[in-house]
Design a protein around this motif. Structure first.
Motif, PDB file in Angstrom:
ATOM      1  N   THR A 113      -1.702  -4.103   3.875  1.00 24.97           N
ATOM      2  CA  THR A 113      -2.287  -4.362   5.192  1.00 24.97           C
ATOM      3  C   THR A 113      -3.810  -4.259   5.153  1.00 24.97           C
ATOM      4  N   ALA A 114      -4.417  -4.752   6.223  1.00 28.39           N
ATOM      5  CA  ALA A 114      -5.875  -4.667   6.350  1.00 28.39           C
ATOM      6  C   ALA A 114      -6.320  -3.210   6.387  1.00 28.39           C
ATOM      7  N   ASP A 115      -5.551  -2.351   7.057  1.00 26.20           N
ATOM      8  CA  ASP A 115      -5.916  -0.939   7.135  1.00 26.20           C
ATOM      9  C   ASP A 115      -5.902  -0.291   5.757  1.00 26.20           C
ATOM     10  N   GLU A 116      -4.931  -0.673   4.924  1.00 28.61           N
ATOM     11  CA  GLU A 116      -4.858  -0.119   3.567  1.00 28.61           C
ATOM     12  C   GLU A 116      -6.025  -0.600   2.716  1.00 28.61           C
ATOM     13  N   ARG A 155      -8.950  -1.416   3.898  1.00 25.06           N
ATOM     14  CA  ARG A 155     -10.131  -0.718   4.437  1.00 25.06           C
ATOM     15  C   ARG A 155     -10.199   0.704   3.872  1.00 25.06           C
ATOM     16  N   ARG A 156      -9.060   1.371   3.839  1.00 22.34           N
ATOM     17  CA  ARG A 156      -9.033   2.762   3.391  1.00 22.34           C
ATOM     18  C   ARG A 156      -9.174   2.883   1.876  1.00 22.34           C
ATOM     19  N   ASP A 161     -17.255   1.444   4.850  1.00 25.62           N
ATOM     20  CA  ASP A 161     -17.872   2.749   4.612  1.00 25.62           C
ATOM     21  C   ASP A 161     -19.202   2.582   3.897  1.00 25.62           C
ATOM     22  N   THR A 168      -1.490  -9.033   4.270  1.00 28.22           N
ATOM     23  CA  THR A 168      -1.336  -9.518   5.643  1.00 28.22           C
ATOM     24  C   THR A 168      -2.538 -10.384   6.023  1.00 28.22           C
ATOM     25  N   GLU A 218      -4.462 -10.314   8.458  1.00 33.67           N
ATOM     26  CA  GLU A 218      -5.564  -9.570   9.066  1.00 33.67           C
ATOM     27  C   GLU A 218      -6.613  -9.126   8.061  1.00 33.67           C
ATOM     28  N   VAL A 219      -6.278  -9.168   6.772  1.00 38.78           N
ATOM     29  CA  VAL A 219      -7.261  -8.806   5.743  1.00 38.78           C
ATOM     30  C   VAL A 219      -8.492  -9.702   5.848  1.00 38.78           C
ATOM     31  N   LEU A 257     -11.546  -8.503   7.980  1.00 39.86           N
ATOM     32  CA  LEU A 257     -12.367  -7.350   7.606  1.00 39.86           C
ATOM     33  C   LEU A 257     -13.782  -7.785   7.253  1.00 39.86           C
TER      34      LEU A 257
END
Length: 459
Positions: free
Chosen positions: A232-235, A237-238, A244, A263, A265-266, A269
């Motif tokens: 996912t995009a959140d993964e 990002r993290r 950051d 996904t 949504e990547v 970013l």
């Protein structure tokens, strides 16, 4: 999947296609529909996708259309990148896997072998063969351009490769050709180490706990696992530190899996570019019209040659069926003659004359069979034989699945079989193959246990 159906079948699965080539029991609409339904059910069962969805997702090509399509696919004319070089190898590999699994028959074997030869002809006789382009190479070209350096970007780049399949192997080779020395490979199945070792090293296998650091230091992440789980995009990002202060360069994510490893949504970013199969197709360089036209001419000529050869085989099968039918009638009548007159000179004269008459009677039908085959009318000839003589013309060649040969170990033979071998070997000269051939003419590996039995019986 092909192993779960009754019809001979070969599956061709690539990064953006699933095709199934199968042979129905006959050309009747009923058999074609039944075979298609069986294949659809098998795909639905294997994938867990609803049957109606599977059925509507496939298009069905029959006979000549199916032949022409496979030849175009193998030559790279139906690919997102026209003339891609990997597809011919995938066609060849699909046949090899089907042969190993025992799901293929003689007809499909000849079809795939002909398609492979055609792909080689296209590569040797047209400019498409010299391009050397593929979906992977175009994706990496796009990534290099996005970083502003083109080919010069890769020698100093850090790349994480996700997956250990055929396209992962191609991606690794392409990255190495571009001079990438910092390549890490991750596989959720744990096969990364074996994957790297089988390809001579040149990359580092990643454990799960090493993935965050690898993502954080990566310039490019290439996904071609085709697994059930998407990153996912959140993964991203993290794990990659996107957004950051710790990340000071852009990240390119290349998704080469048909089912998508990332996904959508990547792509939203900041400082992340997502390259998918769809964007590769849009970015693929257009081949010159002349090159594509030359390739299509080679393919069309090969399709015509294959279909003509198949029609000739059909005519030969019809000739054999007619001769067999006539021979059976002749043998039956000659049996009656011998019962009445015995094996006399008169009976032999009758048989000689009858066989000569049969040969003359079969001459014209044989000539017409080949003439009609050349005209593309073999089916008319076969239908005439079936209507006039009640014959059922079938292929002389194996139409059932070819089960892979199994080599038996010594302990798998029964005592009776071993004794029979020993008795046979006693009649064979040392170093010979059988009693009809001289020693040294052939060589055969003998079971040690059978050899011992032979020696024991001799003593």
């Amino acid at each position: 999947m092909a192993g779960s159906v009754d019809v001979p079948a070969v599956t061709l699965a690539t990064c953006n296609r699933l095709e199934i080539y199968a042979e129905a029991p006959s050309e009747s609409k009923h058999d074609l529909a039944a075979s298609r339904d069986e294949l659809v059910e098998a795909v639905a069962e294997a994938s867990g996708v609803a049957r109606d969805t599977i059925s509507s997702s496939f298009r069905t090509l029959v006979e000549d259309d199916a032949v022409g399509h496979l030849f175009e696919v193998g030559a790279g004319l139906d690919s997102a990148v026209v003339g891609e070089r990997e597809i011919a190898g995938q066609v060849r590999k699909s046949l090899a896997e089907a042969q190993e699994a025992g799901t293929v028959n003689g007809t499909l074997t000849r079809l795939f072998e002909s398609a492979t030869r055609t792909a080689k002809d296209v590569g040797a006789r047209t400019a498409l063969g010299s391009r050397g382009r593929s979906i992977v190479s175009v994706a990496l070209d796009v990534a290099g351009d996005l970083h502003g350096d083109g080919a010069a970007f890769y020698p100093g780049a850090s790349v994480v490769l996700i997956g250990t399949g055929a396209y992962a192997g191609t991606a690794l080779a392409q990255l190495q050709e571009r001079g990438v020395s910092d390549i890490s490979v991750f596989s959720g199945s744990g096969r990364a180490g074996q994957f790297v070792a089988e390809r001579g090293g040149g990359a580092r296998a990643l454990a799960m706990e090493e993935l965050p650091a690898a993502f954080a230091g990566a310039d490019v992440i290439v996904g071609c696992s085709g697994g059930n789980r998407q990153i996912t995009a959140d993964e991203i990002r993290r794990l990659a530190g996107v957004g950051d202060d710790g990340r000071d360069r852009p990240l390119t994510v290349i998704d080469l899996a048909l089912s998508h490893d990332f996904t959508p949504e990547v792509a939203e970013l900041d400082d992340v570019e997502l390259i998918t199969l769809e964007s590769v197709k849009m970015a693929a360089p257009q081949e010159t019209e002349n090159s594509v036209e030359q390739a299509r001419e080679v393919v069309q000529a090969s399709v015509r040659e294959y279909l003509e050869e198949r029609r000739r085989r059909t005519a030969d099968d019809a000739i054999v069926a007619l001769r067999k039918h006539t021979q059976q009638l002749l043998d039956g009548e000659m049996e009656k003659v011998r019962k009445q007159h015995g094996c006399t000179a008169a009976a032999e004269e009758v048989e000689f004359a009858a066989r000569r008459i049969v040969r003359k009677l079969l001459h014209t039908p044989t000539v017409r069979a080949r003439e009609m085959a050349a005209e593309g009318r073999s089916d008319d000839y076969v239908q005439a034989l079936e209507d006039l003589f009640g014959l059922e013309v079938g292929s002389r060649e194996e139409t059932e699945r070819r089960q892979p040969a199994k080599r038996r170990r010594a302990e798998e033979f029964s005592a009776a079989e071993l004794a029979q071998m020993a008795a046979h070997l006693q009649k064979v000269p040392d170093g010979g193959f059988c009693r009809h051939h001289s020693p040294g003419e052939f060589q055969v590996e003998r079971l040690e246990v059978a050899q011992r039995l032979t020696e024991a019986q001799a003593s």
